[in-house]
Design a protein around this motif. Sequence first.
Motif, PDB file in Angstrom:
ATOM      1  N   LEU A 264       0.833  -1.211   0.000  1.00  0.00           N
ATOM      2  CA  LEU A 264       0.000   0.000   0.000  1.00  0.00           C
ATOM      3  C   LEU A 264       0.868   1.262   0.000  1.00  0.00           C
ATOM      4  CD1 LEU A 264      -2.856  -0.962   2.503  1.00  0.00           C
ATOM      5  CD2 LEU A 264      -2.964  -0.876  -0.008  1.00  0.00           C
ATOM      6  N   ARG A 265       1.975   1.229   0.742  1.00  0.00           N
ATOM      7  CA  ARG A 265       2.875   2.384   0.796  1.00  0.00           C
ATOM      8  C   ARG A 265       3.441   2.697  -0.587  1.00  0.00           C
ATOM      9  NH1 ARG A 265       8.061   2.802   1.263  1.00  0.00           N
ATOM     10  NH2 ARG A 265       8.389   0.586   1.678  1.00  0.00           N
ATOM     11  N   LEU A 266       3.663   1.655  -1.386  1.00  0.00           N
ATOM     12  CA  LEU A 266       4.169   1.835  -2.744  1.00  0.00           C
ATOM     13  C   LEU A 266       3.061   2.231  -3.724  1.00  0.00           C
ATOM     14  CD1 LEU A 266       6.605  -1.200  -2.900  1.00  0.00           C
ATOM     15  CD2 LEU A 266       7.255   1.217  -2.905  1.00  0.00           C
ATOM     16  N   GLY A 267       1.816   2.245  -3.242  1.00  0.00           N
ATOM     17  CA  GLY A 267       0.700   2.648  -4.094  1.00  0.00           C
ATOM     18  C   GLY A 267       0.339   1.611  -5.145  1.00  0.00           C
ATOM     19  N   LYS A 268       0.625   0.348  -4.869  1.00  0.00           N
ATOM     20  CA  LYS A 268       0.335  -0.713  -5.839  1.00  0.00           C
ATOM     21  C   LYS A 268      -1.046  -1.314  -5.584  1.00  0.00           C
ATOM     22  CE  LYS A 268       4.348  -0.530  -7.802  1.00  0.00           C
ATOM     23  NZ  LYS A 268       4.549  -0.320  -9.224  1.00  0.00           N
ATOM     24  N   PRO A 269      -1.790  -1.620  -6.656  1.00  0.00           N
ATOM     25  CA  PRO A 269      -3.067  -2.313  -6.482  1.00  0.00           C
ATOM     26  C   PRO A 269      -2.809  -3.671  -5.828  1.00  0.00           C
ATOM     27  CG  PRO A 269      -2.754  -1.652  -8.783  1.00  0.00           C
ATOM     28  CD  PRO A 269      -1.484  -1.363  -8.062  1.00  0.00           C
ATOM     29  N   LEU A 270      -3.689  -4.049  -4.899  1.00  0.00           N
ATOM     30  CA  LEU A 270      -3.430  -5.214  -4.062  1.00  0.00           C
ATOM     31  C   LEU A 270      -4.686  -6.065  -3.886  1.00  0.00           C
ATOM     32  CD1 LEU A 270      -1.658  -6.791  -1.975  1.00  0.00           C
ATOM     33  CD2 LEU A 270      -2.314  -5.054  -0.292  1.00  0.00           C
ATOM     34  N   ILE A 271      -4.498  -7.375  -4.060  1.00  0.00           N
ATOM     35  CA  ILE A 271      -5.513  -8.352  -3.666  1.00  0.00           C
ATOM     36  C   ILE A 271      -4.888  -9.166  -2.544  1.00  0.00           C
ATOM     37  CG2 ILE A 271      -6.902 -10.352  -4.324  1.00  0.00           C
ATOM     38  CD1 ILE A 271      -6.700  -9.403  -7.250  1.00  0.00           C
TER      39      ILE A 271
ATOM     40  N   SER B 175     -11.242   2.026  -8.730  1.00  0.00           N
ATOM     41  CA  SER B 175     -12.089   2.320  -7.570  1.00  0.00           C
ATOM     42  C   SER B 175     -11.316   2.233  -6.257  1.00  0.00           C
ATOM     43  CB  SER B 175     -13.278   1.355  -7.519  1.00  0.00           C
ATOM     44  OG  SER B 175     -12.840   0.056  -7.136  1.00  0.00           O
ATOM     45  N   LEU B 176     -10.075   1.741  -6.301  1.00  0.00           N
ATOM     46  CA  LEU B 176      -9.285   1.655  -5.072  1.00  0.00           C
ATOM     47  C   LEU B 176      -8.804   3.041  -4.647  1.00  0.00           C
ATOM     48  CD1 LEU B 176      -7.087  -1.523  -5.690  1.00  0.00           C
ATOM     49  CD2 LEU B 176      -9.058  -1.303  -4.159  1.00  0.00           C
ATOM     50  N   LEU B 177      -8.810   3.270  -3.339  1.00  0.00           N
ATOM     51  CA  LEU B 177      -8.378   4.554  -2.790  1.00  0.00           C
ATOM     52  C   LEU B 177      -6.954   4.422  -2.258  1.00  0.00           C
ATOM     53  CD1 LEU B 177     -11.596   5.343  -0.727  1.00  0.00           C
ATOM     54  CD2 LEU B 177     -10.979   6.238  -2.986  1.00  0.00           C
ATOM     55  N   PRO B 178      -6.111   5.447  -2.447  1.00  0.00           N
ATOM     56  CA  PRO B 178      -4.750   5.378  -1.898  1.00  0.00           C
ATOM     57  C   PRO B 178      -4.798   5.287  -0.379  1.00  0.00           C
ATOM     58  CG  PRO B 178      -5.053   7.359  -3.244  1.00  0.00           C
ATOM     59  CD  PRO B 178      -6.387   6.683  -3.145  1.00  0.00           C
ATOM     60  N   TYR B 179      -3.872   4.532   0.172  1.00  0.00           N
ATOM     61  CA  TYR B 179      -3.779   4.454   1.627  1.00  0.00           C
ATOM     62  C   TYR B 179      -3.077   5.710   2.121  1.00  0.00           C
ATOM     63  CZ  TYR B 179      -3.104   2.763   6.309  1.00  0.00           C
ATOM     64  OH  TYR B 179      -3.155   2.646   7.674  1.00  0.00           O
ATOM     65  N   PRO B 180      -3.631   6.392   3.137  1.00  0.00           N
ATOM     66  CA  PRO B 180      -3.017   7.644   3.608  1.00  0.00           C
ATOM     67  C   PRO B 180      -1.673   7.384   4.275  1.00  0.00           C
ATOM     68  CG  PRO B 180      -4.868   7.041   5.015  1.00  0.00           C
ATOM     69  CD  PRO B 180      -4.836   6.047   3.883  1.00  0.00           C
ATOM     70  N   ALA B 181      -0.597   7.614   3.541  1.00  0.00           N
ATOM     71  CA  ALA B 181       0.750   7.351   4.053  1.00  0.00           C
ATOM     72  C   ALA B 181       1.082   8.294   5.194  1.00  0.00           C
ATOM     73  CB  ALA B 181       1.764   7.517   2.925  1.00  0.00           C
ATOM     74  N   GLY B 182       1.818   7.797   6.137  1.00  0.00           N
ATOM     75  CA  GLY B 182       2.317   8.639   7.216  1.00  0.00           C
ATOM     76  C   GLY B 182       1.369   8.801   8.380  1.00  0.00           C
ATOM     77  N   ASP B 183       0.109   8.436   8.218  1.00  0.00           N
ATOM     78  CA  ASP B 183      -0.834   8.558   9.321  1.00  0.00           C
ATOM     79  C   ASP B 183      -1.059   7.174   9.913  1.00  0.00           C
ATOM     80  OD1 ASP B 183      -2.782   9.100  11.137  1.00  0.00           O
ATOM     81  OD2 ASP B 183      -4.309   9.669   9.681  1.00  0.00           O
TER      82      ASP B 183
END
Length: 176
Positions: free
Chosen positions: A100-107, A151-159
């Motif tokens: 998620l930190r790398l912003g990659k789509p994930l299953i 439709s995937l949302l970026p994970y808020p990095a750093g929080d």
Amino acid sequence: MGQIEESARKMVFVTVGTTLFDALVRAVDTNEVKQELFRRGYTHLLIQMGKGSYTPTKSEGEDGSLAVDYFTFSSSIADHLRSASLVISHAGSGSIFETLRLGKPLIVVVNEDLMDNHQSELAEELAERKHLYCAHPQTLHQTISDMNLDSLLPYPAGDATPVARLINRFLGFPED
């Protein structure tokens, strides 16, 4: 010429971490999953199989199909994650958050053989928040078929607050 070929390469990286998760390796090795990935434009499937005893089928992909390769362990999967267009992972929190930190789509595929599976709760919570898709080995094909990566949302990095809340909830601590 090589530049065009490299830019057309779309790799799916599968990781089981340090665990044994043959059910996931078997699922990605099925013709249904490989054909669906190829239909969606992916060209390469790289499987990190960990301690598993099931060996996937290698393929060069020259016959108009997905190229498939595998390995057991790597000192760092970060390079594989960085070069992936899609990651299919076990539900380990390290693999989830690094991807998620790398912003990659994930299953995330949940290992139903694990007892007291807090990992699946984490994956399901993050799926509800639309940061990733959550599947089981037997539903992976359908998840790939139905997924809409836009439709995937970026994970808020750093929080770290959302993660800390999740961990506290799993440990049974009261919410703030």
